[in-house]
Design a protein around this motif. Sequence first.
Motif, PDB file in Angstrom:
ATOM      1  N   VAL A   1       0.844  -1.198   0.000  1.00 15.96           N
ATOM      2  CA  VAL A   1       0.000   0.000   0.000  1.00 15.96           C
ATOM      3  C   VAL A   1       0.882   1.252   0.000  1.00 15.96           C
ATOM      4  O   VAL A   1       0.604   2.216  -0.695  1.00 15.96           O
ATOM      5  CB  VAL A   1      -0.931   0.000   1.232  1.00 15.96           C
ATOM      6  N   HIS A   2       1.936   1.227   0.791  1.00 14.06           N
ATOM      7  CA  HIS A   2       2.835   2.375   0.909  1.00 14.06           C
ATOM      8  C   HIS A   2       4.170   2.043   0.240  1.00 14.06           C
ATOM      9  O   HIS A   2       5.153   1.713   0.893  1.00 14.06           O
ATOM     10  CB  HIS A   2       3.063   2.733   2.382  1.00 14.06           C
ATOM     11  N   LYS A   3       4.184   2.141  -1.060  1.00 11.65           N
ATOM     12  CA  LYS A   3       5.416   1.873  -1.810  1.00 11.65           C
ATOM     13  C   LYS A   3       6.468   2.931  -1.460  1.00 11.65           C
ATOM     14  O   LYS A   3       6.139   4.092  -1.234  1.00 11.65           O
ATOM     15  CB  LYS A   3       5.132   1.868  -3.302  1.00 11.65           C
ATOM     16  N   ILE A   4       7.711   2.519  -1.423  1.00 13.08           N
ATOM     17  CA  ILE A   4       8.792   3.440  -1.101  1.00 13.08           C
ATOM     18  C   ILE A   4       9.284   4.072  -2.395  1.00 13.08           C
ATOM     19  O   ILE A   4      10.044   3.480  -3.151  1.00 13.08           O
ATOM     20  CB  ILE A   4       9.944   2.727  -0.362  1.00 13.08           C
ATOM     21  N   THR A   5       8.801   5.269  -2.652  1.00 14.33           N
ATOM     22  CA  THR A   5       9.136   6.013  -3.873  1.00 14.33           C
ATOM     23  C   THR A   5      10.061   7.179  -3.522  1.00 14.33           C
ATOM     24  O   THR A   5      10.222   7.523  -2.342  1.00 14.33           O
ATOM     25  CB  THR A   5       7.854   6.567  -4.512  1.00 14.33           C
ATOM     26  N   ASP A   6      10.608   7.795  -4.532  1.00 15.78           N
ATOM     27  CA  ASP A   6      11.420   8.999  -4.315  1.00 15.78           C
ATOM     28  C   ASP A   6      10.572  10.099  -3.679  1.00 15.78           C
ATOM     29  O   ASP A   6      11.049  10.845  -2.817  1.00 15.78           O
ATOM     30  CB  ASP A   6      12.024   9.490  -5.634  1.00 15.78           C
ATOM     31  N   GLU A   7       9.329  10.188  -4.104  1.00 17.37           N
ATOM     32  CA  GLU A   7       8.419  11.190  -3.540  1.00 17.37           C
ATOM     33  C   GLU A   7       8.206  10.941  -2.041  1.00 17.37           C
ATOM     34  O   GLU A   7       8.234  11.878  -1.238  1.00 17.37           O
ATOM     35  CB  GLU A   7       7.066  11.146  -4.269  1.00 17.37           C
ATOM     36  N   ARG A   8       7.994   9.695  -1.660  1.00 19.47           N
ATOM     37  CA  ARG A   8       7.791   9.353  -0.250  1.00 19.47           C
ATOM     38  C   ARG A   8       9.063   9.671   0.545  1.00 19.47           C
ATOM     39  O   ARG A   8       8.998  10.233   1.632  1.00 19.47           O
ATOM     40  CB  ARG A   8       7.420   7.883  -0.081  1.00 19.47           C
ATOM     41  N   ARG A   9      10.225   9.315   0.023  1.00 21.32           N
ATOM     42  CA  ARG A   9      11.491   9.621   0.706  1.00 21.32           C
ATOM     43  C   ARG A   9      11.661  11.138   0.891  1.00 21.32           C
ATOM     44  O   ARG A   9      12.144  11.591   1.934  1.00 21.32           O
ATOM     45  CB  ARG A   9      12.669   9.047  -0.081  1.00 21.32           C
ATOM     46  N   ALA A  10      11.270  11.904  -0.115  1.00 23.22           N
ATOM     47  CA  ALA A  10      11.355  13.364  -0.028  1.00 23.22           C
ATOM     48  C   ALA A  10      10.425  13.897   1.070  1.00 23.22           C
ATOM     49  O   ALA A  10      10.797  14.815   1.811  1.00 23.22           O
ATOM     50  CB  ALA A  10      11.021  14.001  -1.376  1.00 23.22           C
ATOM     51  N   ARG A  11       9.228  13.326   1.187  1.00 17.08           N
ATOM     52  CA  ARG A  11       8.291  13.738   2.248  1.00 17.08           C
ATOM     53  C   ARG A  11       8.868  13.412   3.622  1.00 17.08           C
ATOM     54  O   ARG A  11       8.743  14.202   4.556  1.00 17.08           O
ATOM     55  CB  ARG A  11       6.927  13.074   2.059  1.00 17.08           C
ATOM     56  N   TRP A  12       9.475  12.240   3.749  1.00 17.57           N
ATOM     57  CA  TRP A  12      10.102  11.869   5.028  1.00 17.57           C
ATOM     58  C   TRP A  12      11.208  12.858   5.380  1.00 17.57           C
ATOM     59  O   TRP A  12      11.326  13.278   6.526  1.00 17.57           O
ATOM     60  CB  TRP A  12      10.691  10.465   4.955  1.00 17.57           C
ATOM     61  N   LYS A  13      12.008  13.211   4.387  1.00 16.96           N
ATOM     62  CA  LYS A  13      13.120  14.142   4.609  1.00 16.96           C
ATOM     63  C   LYS A  13      12.589  15.511   5.035  1.00 16.96           C
ATOM     64  O   LYS A  13      13.116  16.127   5.974  1.00 16.96           O
ATOM     65  CB  LYS A  13      13.952  14.261   3.321  1.00 16.96           C
ATOM     66  N   LYS A  14      11.550  15.972   4.364  1.00 15.73           N
ATOM     67  CA  LYS A  14      10.952  17.265   4.710  1.00 15.73           C
ATOM     68  C   LYS A  14      10.381  17.241   6.126  1.00 15.73           C
ATOM     69  O   LYS A  14      10.518  18.196   6.883  1.00 15.73           O
ATOM     70  CB  LYS A  14       9.865  17.638   3.710  1.00 15.73           C
TER      71      LYS A  14
END
Length: 167
Positions: free
Chosen positions: A134-147
């Motif tokens: 459901v929660h694929k680890i994408t570049d977008e998701r990594r960017a949100r985590w970083k932010k």
Amino acid sequence: MKNVVIYSSKTGNTKKVAEAIAQSLDYELINIDDVRDFDDYEKIIFGFWVDKGFMDTKTKKKAENIKNKTLGIFFTSGVEPNSEHAKECLEKSKEYFTILGNNVTHLFCCQGAIDPEVIEIMKNMAIKMGDKAVHKITDERRARWKKAETHPDKEDLKNAILAFSNF
């Protein structure tokens, strides 16, 4: 009767916001683990960290004893405050405390850094589930985590103080 900011914090995000609000209003500040009775308080600002869309079980068990109070609610979550998930959490929180007879007058969502344990769990689930995750680890998701790592920041604390300035 006294006024108080009560909070539950796992990583320190919620505590940081609670401290800012309590200091700005000159309210007592108490960790949920140290609360024995809610009867001494007229107004309560209650803060918690979001776990799977709501309060963690331990906090919810204590919070169910907050009844018939004027209440402000805030929480910290790794999501953007204007996201659908945040809006759902706000609605769920207001409904939960209203059913207990509280007059919920103020609501606030603050983005917070995501617990590194949660990120590891999500990564492991994504690996395990593969294409079905459901929660694929994408570049977008990594960017949100970083932010999210930068929150709560000074602007967040200012907004929290403003959200409860007339409580």
